[in-house]
Design a protein around this motif. Structure first.
Motif, PDB file in Angstrom:
ATOM      1  N   ASP A 251       0.834  -1.206   0.000  1.00 10.32           N
ATOM      2  CA  ASP A 251       0.000   0.000   0.000  1.00 10.32           C
ATOM      3  C   ASP A 251       0.868   1.255   0.000  1.00 10.32           C
ATOM      4  O   ASP A 251       0.590   2.211  -0.732  1.00 10.32           O
ATOM      5  CB  ASP A 251      -0.914  -0.008   1.229  1.00 10.32           C
ATOM      6  N   ARG A 255       0.988   4.146  -3.034  1.00 11.26           N
ATOM      7  CA  ARG A 255       0.566   5.512  -2.752  1.00 11.26           C
ATOM      8  C   ARG A 255       1.706   6.522  -2.832  1.00 11.26           C
ATOM      9  O   ARG A 255       1.525   7.646  -3.292  1.00 11.26           O
ATOM     10  CB  ARG A 255      -0.047   5.594  -1.351  1.00 11.26           C
ATOM     11  N   THR A 295      -5.527   2.918  -7.100  1.00 12.64           N
ATOM     12  CA  THR A 295      -5.099   1.523  -6.894  1.00 12.64           C
ATOM     13  C   THR A 295      -4.360   0.990  -8.117  1.00 12.64           C
ATOM     14  O   THR A 295      -4.808   0.032  -8.765  1.00 12.64           O
ATOM     15  CB  THR A 295      -6.315   0.632  -6.567  1.00 12.64           C
TER      16      THR A 295
END
Length: 862
Positions: A251, A255, A295
Motif C-alpha cells: 500500500d 501511494r 489503486t
C-alpha cells in the motif's frame, strides 16, 4: 562589550563546539566564565552537554590564541616554512583586504572563494557571497566525505537534507556504520537522550560496522562487515524480504512511490501522449496517468502503446534477485544465515499494516529503521550506497511515519514536501540552502570552481573545488581565483592528501584566514585576523526556526527555537567576530545595498522587519531586525539579551510524520538518472573530458570501490577511520582538557588491529608499526590489539597526527588518516562528488624505533 548584569550571575547562550547549537547557560564571576551547563527544559539538548561543550571554557583562556591581526612577511608558503608573521593594526588589515575585494568584484567577482564550516553563519555568509557575486562558497572538508551520500538521499526520500530514526516509537534500529544517538550527527545530545530512552523501552539495536565503535559496543548485536560493502548487505536484505519472504508494504509503495509507474525497454517511463505524464496500470486493465487511479498495479508486465512495459517495482524485484545472501556473504564476509536472519527480524519488526493514533491522527506505525552516514557514503559509489539503505526503509513503508526513518525538518510552519514534476517528491521548505537533486538540473559547462554543474543529482561538489583551482584550463573555467577567505575549517588537515591541498592554496594569490589559533591552513595565509570565542561574540544561531541550515531532528511536542550567543566575556586581545568583520568589509567596499537586499531574500524577511536597502546598519542593528523578523516585534535583540532563546510553536504530528499528508512520491526507480547521465556525458564529451557516467542507473546496486579485493596483494588491509565520542582533534586539539581525556583513553592515539591479523604480521600489542598505503604514503602508529575490528581492517580514529597546532601537547599524537587518502578524479563518486576514503594499506613491525621525521607522510605524523 560583555553582556550586562551582575558579575556573579548566569547568562543564557548557545554552544558552537559542533553544529548542534545546544542551549546553555554560563556562570560568570569576576569577569571569568566558571561553568557551562544545559537547561533541562530547553531543547535541542534538554540539559545535556557533551565533553566538547563542557570543555569549551578552556578555549576562551587558551594562551595560544591569536590576539591581533598578522601579515605574512615570507612570500614562500609551505608546511615547513615560517610565515614570518608581523603584527599589524585592524585598520591596516581591513583597508588592504577591502581594497583587494573591491578590485576583484569590479573585475570578476567569481575570483573570490569563501570557505567555512561555521554552519550557524551560513545565512549571513550566503548573503555576503551573493551580494559580492561569487558562486564559490564551500564548507570544505564536510563536502568530501560526510553528507555526500546522505543529503541527496534524504532529499529524495523525505524532502529534508538529513534523516534520523524515530526513537520515540522505533523498536528495531540498524545502524550501518553510523553513530546516531551516541553523541554524533545532528542534534547529538537530544538524539543521544532519545535513543537512550528507546533502549530503556526495549528497542533492539544492531550495528553493522567494521569497527566495534562506541555505538556498536552498546548495541544488542555487532556484525563486523568488510569496509565499503554495506550496500550489498542492504540489497541482500531487500532480496530476502521481497523475493523470499514476500514482506513489503504494498500500500505504501503504491501511494507514495513511483513503483507503479510503467517503464519501457529504453528504461524511461511510458508517458501519456497528451499530458506527458507517466502511465500506470489501473484496476480496469488500462494504462492511465499516474494520478488517474488510487489503486495502480504494483507488479507485472503490461501491454501498452503497442509494446509491453513493466512497473518500476517489478524491475526492482527482478534486479534484487542478483543479491542472494550467498553472494552478499562473499562480498561482505557476513554469513548468509545472518543476512537472512537480520532481514527477517527487520521485516517482522516493521509490523506492516499496523497503525497508531497520535494527536488525533491515525498514522501507519512502522517501528523499524536503518540509518547510515559517512561510513557508507565516503566511497567511490557513495550515493548508490546511501540510496540502497534508504530504500530498505522505503520497502517496508518506514519513511516519515511513526517508528521509521524521519525527515530532520522538511515539514513545519515554513512549508512541507510537495508533488513536483512527474509526481515526484520535491522540497517545500523555503529555507532549504542546498541544491535538491530533483527536479533535475541541466548539466552544463562549469562556471563554478567546484564544477557542480557536472553533478546534477548531487547537492554540492565540494571535493572538486581544488581540482578546479589546480586545473582550470582542463575544466574550461573562464577565470582563476584571486583570493580566498577562510574561517572555521582546516582545509589542509581535514580533507585529503595535504600536499595537493597545499599546492591548491599556494596557487591562490591572496588568502585571508580568520582564526583564533594557528593550524595547518592558516600557515598559508597572507593576512590572519583574530576571531572571537563563542562567549565573546553576539551571534544569532540559525539552527532554527524551520532551518535546513541546521537539520535538528525534532519529534512531536518539541519546540522550534531560535537562540543567540552573547558576549559574556571581553574579547581576547583585539579579536572580532568574523561575521562582523565581513559586515564591515562589505560597507568599506560600498556594497551594503546589495548586502541588505541579499540578506532580506536569504532570511525571508519582509516589512516592517527587514533591512532598508537605503539605510545603514551595524551588526547589532542587523541582529535586532533579524530577531524581530523571525520572532515578532516583541522579541528583538533586547529580548534575547535577557532570555537567550525564543521558542516557537511545538512540532505537531503532521509536521513530524508528513508522509500521509502530501502527494509527492519517492522515486525508487530513478528514471531521472538516465537523463542526467546522458546530459553529463554529452557536456563532458564536448569538453574533451574523460568522465565516467556509469553510475547513472535507474536501479541502485552495489559497486566495488577501487580498493576492493580483486586478488592477492601485499596491500591486504583496509584503513578505517572512526569517530571519537568526545573530540575529532582538529579545532579541539587546542583544548588540554580533551587532550588529557585522549591520553587516558587507550583507543585514541593507537591503531586498532585484530589479534589474528597481528599474529600473522608478527606484530605485538603496544609496539610501533609501519603503515603504508597503496599510493606510497608511509607513517608510523602504535598497535592496539583488539577483537573489536574486522580481520581485514585497521582502525585509525579522528583527525590525529597533527603537524601544526598551537598546542604542543597535541602535536604529532596518533596517525593522520587523511594523509593516506589519494585525492584524484578517479577516486571520486561521479554522482555525489564524495572522495573515496576506502584506503588499502600494508602494515609491518617498526621495532627499530620511530623515525625522527616522516617526510613520506606529507608533513604529518608522530
Amino acid at each position: 562589550m560583555p553582556a550586562a548584569g551582575r558579575d556573579d550571575t548566569w547568562f543564557v547562550s548557545t554552544c558552537d563546539m559542533c553544529y548542534n547549537a545546544c542551549t546553555i547557560r554560563v556562570h560568570r564571576v569576576n569577569g571569568i566564565a566558571t561553568k557551562i551547563e544545559g537547561i533541562p527544559e530547553v531543547g535541542p539538548n534538554y540539559g545535556k552537554i557533551c565533553a566538547k561543550g563542557n570543555a569549551a571554557l578552556l578555549n576562551a583562556y587558551n594562551p595560544n590564541r591569536i590576539a591581533h591581526p598578522l601579515r605574512r612577511t615570507n612570500p614562500g608558503k609551505g608546511q615547513e616554512l615560517d610565515p614570518g608573521w608581523k603584527e599589524i593594526s585592524w585598520e591596516e588589515a581591513l583597508t588592504e583586504v577591502a581594497e583587494r575585494l573591491k578590485k576583484i568584484r569590479e573585475e570578476d567577482p567569481r575570483k573570490l572563494v569563501v570557505a567555512s564550516f561555521d554552519t550557524y553563519s551560513f545565512l549571513p555568509l550566503r548573503a555576503f557571497v551573493s551580494a559580492f557575486g561569487t558562486p564559490n562558497f564551500t564548507a570544505g572538508p564536510a563536502g568530501y566525505f560526510c553528507g555526500n551520500g546522505v543529503h541527496p538521499v534524504a532529499y529524495t526520500v523525505t524532502g529534508s537534507n538529513d534523516v534520523h530514526p524515530d526513537a520515540a516509537y522505533c523498536r528495531y534500529l540498524i545502524q550501518f556504520g553510523s553513530s546516531i544517538g551516541f553523541v554524533a550527527n545532528s542534534n547529538a545530545m537530544g538524539m543521544t537522550l532519545e535513543v537512550a530512552n528507546a533502549r530503556m523501552r526495549g528497542m533492539k539495536m544492531v550495528c553493522i560496522d567494521p569497527m566495534l565503535s562506541n555505538t556498536a559496543a552498546q548495541a544488542d548485536e555487532w556484525i563486523p562487515i568488510r569496509p565499503g560493502t554495506d550496500a550489498a548487505m542492504a540489497l541482500g536484505m531487500m532480496n530476502v524480504l521481497i523475493n523470499e519472504l514476500g514482506i513489503f508494504d504494498g500500500d505504501y509503495l503504491r501511494r507514495y512511490t513511483n513503483g507503479p509507474y510503467l517503464v519501457q525497454e529504453s528504461g524511461h517511463y511510458v508517458r501519456d501522449p497528451g499530458t506527458g505524464k507517466p502511465l500506470v496500470w489501473d484496476e480496469h486493465g488500462e494504462a492511465v496517468p499516474y494520478d488517474g487511479t488510487e489503486t495502480p498495479a504494483l507488479e507485472g508486465s503490461h501491454p501498452v502503446q503497442g509494446g509491453t512495459a513493466k512497473t518500476g517495482f517489478q524491475l526492482w524485484k527482478e534486479s534484487l534477485t542478483r543479491w542472494t545472501p550467498e553472494r552478499v556473504s562473499e562480498i561482505t564476509t557476513i554469513p548468509a544465515a545472518t543476512v537472512r536472519r537480520i532481514a527477517r527480524e527487520f521485516g517482522a519488526a516493521a509490523q506492516i499494516g499496523s497503525e497508531i493514533l497520535i494527536e488525533g491522527e491515525k498514522l501507519p506505525l512502522r517501528p523499524a529503521a536503518a540509518t547510515w552516514y559517512r561510513g557508507v557514503g565516503a566511497h567511490k559509489h557513495g550515493l548508490l550506497n546511501g540510496l540502497s539503505i534508504a530504500f530498505l526503509n522505503v520497502m517496508v513503508g518506514a519513511v516519515d511515519v511513526p517508528g521509521g526513518l524521519l525527515n530532520a525538518n522538511s515539514a513545519g510552519p515554513f512549508g512541507a514536501p510537495k508533488e513536483g514534476p512527474d509526481g515526484i517528491l520535491v522540497v517545500g521548505n523555503r529555507y532549504s540552502h542546498m541544491r535538491p537533486p530533483y527536479p533535475l538540473r541541466k548539466a552544463m559547462p562549469p562556471q563554478t570552481l567546484e564544477l557542480v554543474e557536472l553533478f546534477p543529482v548531487s547537492v554540492y561538489a565540494r571535493a572538486m573545488l581544488w581540482l578546479g583551482i589546480l586545473e582550470p584550463e582542463k575544466y574550461h573555467l573562464p577565470y582563476t581565483p584571486e583570493m580566498l577567505i577562510q574561517c572555521r575549517t582546516n582545509l589542509v588537515a581535514n580533507t585529503a592528501d595535504p600536499e595537493i591541498m597545499a599546492a591548491a592554496l599556494r596557487k591562490i594569490p591572496f588568502m585571508v584566514s580568520i582564526a583564533d589559533h594557528h593550524n595547518e591552513t592558516t600557515v598559508f595565509a597572507d593576512i590572519v585576523l583574530p576571531d572571537t570565542h563563542s562567549l565573546e561574540r553576539l551571534a544569532p544561531m540559525a539552527r532554527n526556526p524551520f532551518m535546513q541550515f541546521q537539520p535538528i531532528p525534532l519529534g512531536v511536542g518539541h519546540a522550534w527555537n531560535f537562540g543567540f550567543q552573547q558576549p559574556i566575556l571581553q574579547p581576547y586581545g583585539s579579536s572580532r567576530h568574523w561575521l562582523e568583520v565581513l559586515w564591515e568589509l562589505a560597507h568599506r567596499m560600498g556594497m551594503q545595498r546589495e548586502l541588505y537586499a541579499a540578506f532580506n531574500a536569504t532570511a525571508h524577511l519582509s516589512a516592517p522587519h527587514q533591512l532598508d536597502v537605503n539605510g545603514s546598519y551595524t551588526w547589532e542593528d542587523l541582529c535586532d531586525v533579524w530577531a524581530k523578523g523571525w520572532c515578532g516585534p516583541d522579541h528583538g535583540l533586547d529580548y534575547f539579551k535577557q532570555h537567550g532563546y525564543y521558542e516557537f510553536s511545538r512540532r505537531t504530528a503532521r509536521e513530524t510524520y508528513p508522509r500521509a499528508f502530501h502527494r509527492g512520491r519517492i522515486p525508487i526507480y530513478l528514471e531521472h538518472f538516465l537523463q542526467a547521465g546522458e546530459d553529463v556525458g554529452k557536456v563532458t564529451q564536448e569538453m574533451g573530458l574523460d568522465w565516467d557516467t556509469s553510475d547513472y542507473v535507474p536501479l541502485v546496486e552495489w559497486r566495488p570501490c577501487p580498493s576492493f579485493p580483486s586478488g592477492p596483494t601485499e596491500y591486504d588491509l583496509f584503513a578505517v577511520n572512526h569517530k571519537l565520542t568526545f573530540a575529532t582533534f582538529t579545532f579541539t586539539a587546542e583544548n588540554n582538557w580533551l587532550n588529557e581525556m585522549a591520553e587516558r583513553d587507550g583507543k585514541v592515539y593507537n591503531v586498532g588491529i585484530n589479534p589474528e591479523t597481528a599474529r600473522r604480521k608478527g606484530i605485538r600489542d603496544g609496539e610501533p608499526i609501519w603503515i603504508e598505503s597503496s599510493s606510497g604514503v608511509r607513517t608510523v602508529g602504535i598497535a592496539r590489539l583488539t577483537e573489536g575490528i574486522h580481520p581485514e581492517a585497521i582502525g585509525i580514529p579522528g583527525v590525529l597526527g597533527r603537524k601544526l597546532t598551537a598546542n604542543p601537547r597535541a602535536r604529532g599524537q596518533g596517525v593522520h588518516f587523511n594523509s593516506l587518502i589519494r585525492y584524484s578524479l578517479d577516486q571520486l563518486d561521479m554522482l555525489s562528488a564524495a572522495l573515496d576514503a576506502c584506503v588499502k594499506v600494508k602494515i609491518s613491525p617498526a621495532r627499530k624505533g620511530k623515525p625522527k621525521t616522516l617526510k613520506k607522510v606529507l608533513g604529518f605524523g608522530p
